[in-house]
Design a protein around this motif. Sequence first.
Motif, PDB file in Angstrom:
ATOM      1  N   LEU A  12       1.341   0.513   7.509  1.00  0.00           N
ATOM      2  CA  LEU A  12       1.117  -0.926   7.561  1.00  0.00           C
ATOM      3  C   LEU A  12       1.771  -1.519   8.812  1.00  0.00           C
ATOM      4  O   LEU A  12       2.879  -1.131   9.172  1.00  0.00           O
ATOM      5  N   PRO A  13       1.105  -2.477   9.444  1.00  0.00           N
ATOM      6  CA  PRO A  13       1.773  -3.195  10.535  1.00  0.00           C
ATOM      7  C   PRO A  13       3.062  -3.828  10.006  1.00  0.00           C
ATOM      8  O   PRO A  13       3.131  -4.207   8.824  1.00  0.00           O
ATOM      9  N   ASP A  14       4.061  -3.973  10.843  1.00  0.00           N
ATOM     10  CA  ASP A  14       5.368  -4.478  10.404  1.00  0.00           C
ATOM     11  C   ASP A  14       5.275  -5.802   9.651  1.00  0.00           C
ATOM     12  O   ASP A  14       5.889  -5.962   8.591  1.00  0.00           O
ATOM     13  N   ALA A  15       4.532  -6.745  10.175  1.00  0.00           N
ATOM     14  CA  ALA A  15       4.437  -8.066   9.540  1.00  0.00           C
ATOM     15  C   ALA A  15       3.791  -7.963   8.151  1.00  0.00           C
ATOM     16  O   ALA A  15       4.212  -8.639   7.216  1.00  0.00           O
ATOM     17  N   VAL A  16       2.788  -7.118   8.029  1.00  0.00           N
ATOM     18  CA  VAL A  16       2.119  -6.929   6.735  1.00  0.00           C
ATOM     19  C   VAL A  16       3.082  -6.265   5.761  1.00  0.00           C
ATOM     20  O   VAL A  16       3.219  -6.694   4.607  1.00  0.00           O
ATOM     21  N   GLY A  17       3.770  -5.221   6.208  1.00  0.00           N
ATOM     22  CA  GLY A  17       4.738  -4.540   5.347  1.00  0.00           C
ATOM     23  C   GLY A  17       5.836  -5.470   4.862  1.00  0.00           C
ATOM     24  O   GLY A  17       6.223  -5.439   3.686  1.00  0.00           O
ATOM     25  N   THR A  18       6.327  -6.316   5.736  1.00  0.00           N
ATOM     26  CA  THR A  18       7.377  -7.270   5.371  1.00  0.00           C
ATOM     27  C   THR A  18       6.879  -8.259   4.325  1.00  0.00           C
ATOM     28  O   THR A  18       7.565  -8.544   3.337  1.00  0.00           O
ATOM     29  N   GLU A  19       5.678  -8.786   4.516  1.00  0.00           N
ATOM     30  CA  GLU A  19       5.113  -9.747   3.559  1.00  0.00           C
ATOM     31  C   GLU A  19       4.816  -9.076   2.216  1.00  0.00           C
ATOM     32  O   GLU A  19       5.089  -9.649   1.158  1.00  0.00           O
ATOM     33  N   VAL A  20       4.262  -7.865   2.248  1.00  0.00           N
ATOM     34  CA  VAL A  20       3.972  -7.141   1.006  1.00  0.00           C
ATOM     35  C   VAL A  20       5.273  -6.868   0.251  1.00  0.00           C
ATOM     36  O   VAL A  20       5.353  -7.054  -0.970  1.00  0.00           O
ATOM     37  N   ASP A  21       6.301  -6.441   0.954  1.00  0.00           N
ATOM     38  CA  ASP A  21       7.596  -6.180   0.332  1.00  0.00           C
ATOM     39  C   ASP A  21       8.110  -7.447  -0.358  1.00  0.00           C
ATOM     40  O   ASP A  21       8.559  -7.407  -1.515  1.00  0.00           O
ATOM     41  N   ALA A  22       8.046  -8.575   0.321  1.00  0.00           N
ATOM     42  CA  ALA A  22       8.519  -9.843  -0.258  1.00  0.00           C
ATOM     43  C   ALA A  22       7.722 -10.207  -1.505  1.00  0.00           C
ATOM     44  O   ALA A  22       8.294 -10.639  -2.519  1.00  0.00           O
ATOM     45  N   ARG A  23       6.407 -10.033  -1.462  1.00  0.00           N
ATOM     46  CA  ARG A  23       5.564 -10.377  -2.618  1.00  0.00           C
ATOM     47  C   ARG A  23       5.854  -9.464  -3.805  1.00  0.00           C
ATOM     48  O   ARG A  23       5.916  -9.924  -4.953  1.00  0.00           O
ATOM     49  N   ILE A  24       6.011  -8.170  -3.541  1.00  0.00           N
ATOM     50  CA  ILE A  24       6.324  -7.222  -4.621  1.00  0.00           C
ATOM     51  C   ILE A  24       7.671  -7.574  -5.245  1.00  0.00           C
ATOM     52  O   ILE A  24       7.816  -7.608  -6.468  1.00  0.00           O
ATOM     53  N   ARG A  25       8.655  -7.856  -4.413  1.00  0.00           N
ATOM     54  CA  ARG A  25       9.985  -8.198  -4.932  1.00  0.00           C
ATOM     55  C   ARG A  25       9.953  -9.489  -5.752  1.00  0.00           C
ATOM     56  O   ARG A  25      10.647  -9.594  -6.778  1.00  0.00           O
ATOM     57  N   ARG A  26       9.155 -10.454  -5.335  1.00  0.00           N
ATOM     58  CA  ARG A  26       9.030 -11.688  -6.122  1.00  0.00           C
ATOM     59  C   ARG A  26       8.422 -11.390  -7.495  1.00  0.00           C
ATOM     60  O   ARG A  26       8.873 -11.940  -8.518  1.00  0.00           O
ATOM     61  N   PRO A 152      -1.790  -9.964   2.349  1.00  0.00           N
ATOM     62  CA  PRO A 152      -1.667 -11.269   3.005  1.00  0.00           C
ATOM     63  C   PRO A 152      -3.021 -11.734   3.552  1.00  0.00           C
ATOM     64  O   PRO A 152      -3.737 -10.952   4.187  1.00  0.00           O
ATOM     65  N   GLU A 153      -3.358 -12.985   3.293  1.00  0.00           N
ATOM     66  CA  GLU A 153      -4.621 -13.530   3.769  1.00  0.00           C
ATOM     67  C   GLU A 153      -4.697 -13.426   5.302  1.00  0.00           C
ATOM     68  O   GLU A 153      -3.744 -13.754   6.010  1.00  0.00           O
ATOM     69  N   GLY A 154      -5.818 -12.945   5.778  1.00  0.00           N
ATOM     70  CA  GLY A 154      -6.064 -12.839   7.217  1.00  0.00           C
ATOM     71  C   GLY A 154      -5.425 -11.631   7.880  1.00  0.00           C
ATOM     72  O   GLY A 154      -5.593 -11.427   9.079  1.00  0.00           O
ATOM     73  N   ALA A 155      -4.706 -10.820   7.120  1.00  0.00           N
ATOM     74  CA  ALA A 155      -4.031  -9.651   7.685  1.00  0.00           C
ATOM     75  C   ALA A 155      -5.012  -8.500   7.888  1.00  0.00           C
ATOM     76  O   ALA A 155      -6.043  -8.418   7.214  1.00  0.00           O
ATOM     77  N   SER A 156      -4.669  -7.614   8.791  1.00  0.00           N
ATOM     78  CA  SER A 156      -5.450  -6.405   9.051  1.00  0.00           C
ATOM     79  C   SER A 156      -4.530  -5.214   8.940  1.00  0.00           C
ATOM     80  O   SER A 156      -3.361  -5.283   9.314  1.00  0.00           O
ATOM     81  N   ARG A 157      -5.058  -4.104   8.428  1.00  0.00           N
ATOM     82  CA  ARG A 157      -4.213  -2.907   8.331  1.00  0.00           C
ATOM     83  C   ARG A 157      -4.179  -2.139   9.648  1.00  0.00           C
ATOM     84  O   ARG A 157      -3.382  -1.233   9.808  1.00  0.00           O
ATOM     85  N   ASP A 158      -5.046  -2.481  10.576  1.00  0.00           N
ATOM     86  CA  ASP A 158      -5.013  -1.828  11.884  1.00  0.00           C
ATOM     87  C   ASP A 158      -4.016  -2.536  12.773  1.00  0.00           C
ATOM     88  O   ASP A 158      -3.972  -3.753  12.837  1.00  0.00           O
ATOM     89  N   ARG A 159      -3.228  -1.750  13.455  1.00  0.00           N
ATOM     90  CA  ARG A 159      -2.185  -2.304  14.323  1.00  0.00           C
ATOM     91  C   ARG A 159      -2.783  -2.857  15.580  1.00  0.00           C
ATOM     92  O   ARG A 159      -3.756  -2.521  16.071  1.00  0.00           O
TER      93      ARG A 159
END
Length: 159
Positions: A12-26, A152-159
């Motif tokens: 995952l791109p860093d920004a996507v990974g960070t947002e996913v981590d935050a959502r999972i933790r919530r 995350p809305e608008g996110a892409s899994r490609d770096r």
Amino acid sequence: MRTIGITGHQALPDAVGTEVDARIRRQLAARDEPVHGVTCLADGADQIFARAVLDTGGHITVIVPAARYRDGLAEHARLSYDELLARAGSVHRLHHIESTEQSHMDASTTMLGRIDELWAVWDGQPARGYGGTADVVALAREHAVPVTVFWPEGASRDR
């Protein structure tokens, strides 16, 4: 204790990974009790999920798809794999030797038989190979396993 499985994209791109981590933790924090997570500890979504479950007082079961599974992980993900595997409450090893699309799908099928719900870090796109995230989500839905998608809305899994 609720048992939750994970499927999701790797690298995952860093920004996507960070947002996913935050959502999972919530989502984990909103629960009345810690969860039991089931994961293969792949790079990306699986490792993010496993670490979050452990950090919030839950425990994990790891399903290892093949004897050579670790060898197929991205080099940067192997140390985290080793650490999380050592912290697992239980480990279930499939009888495959090589880490293939089939062994990965077999591991996901095994996981689906052990969980109450599936969390998917998924962009909604078709799988890029057999046993990919879309295939696991489809199989879960076919077997009436509830699925929650984190993307995350608008996110892409490609770096």
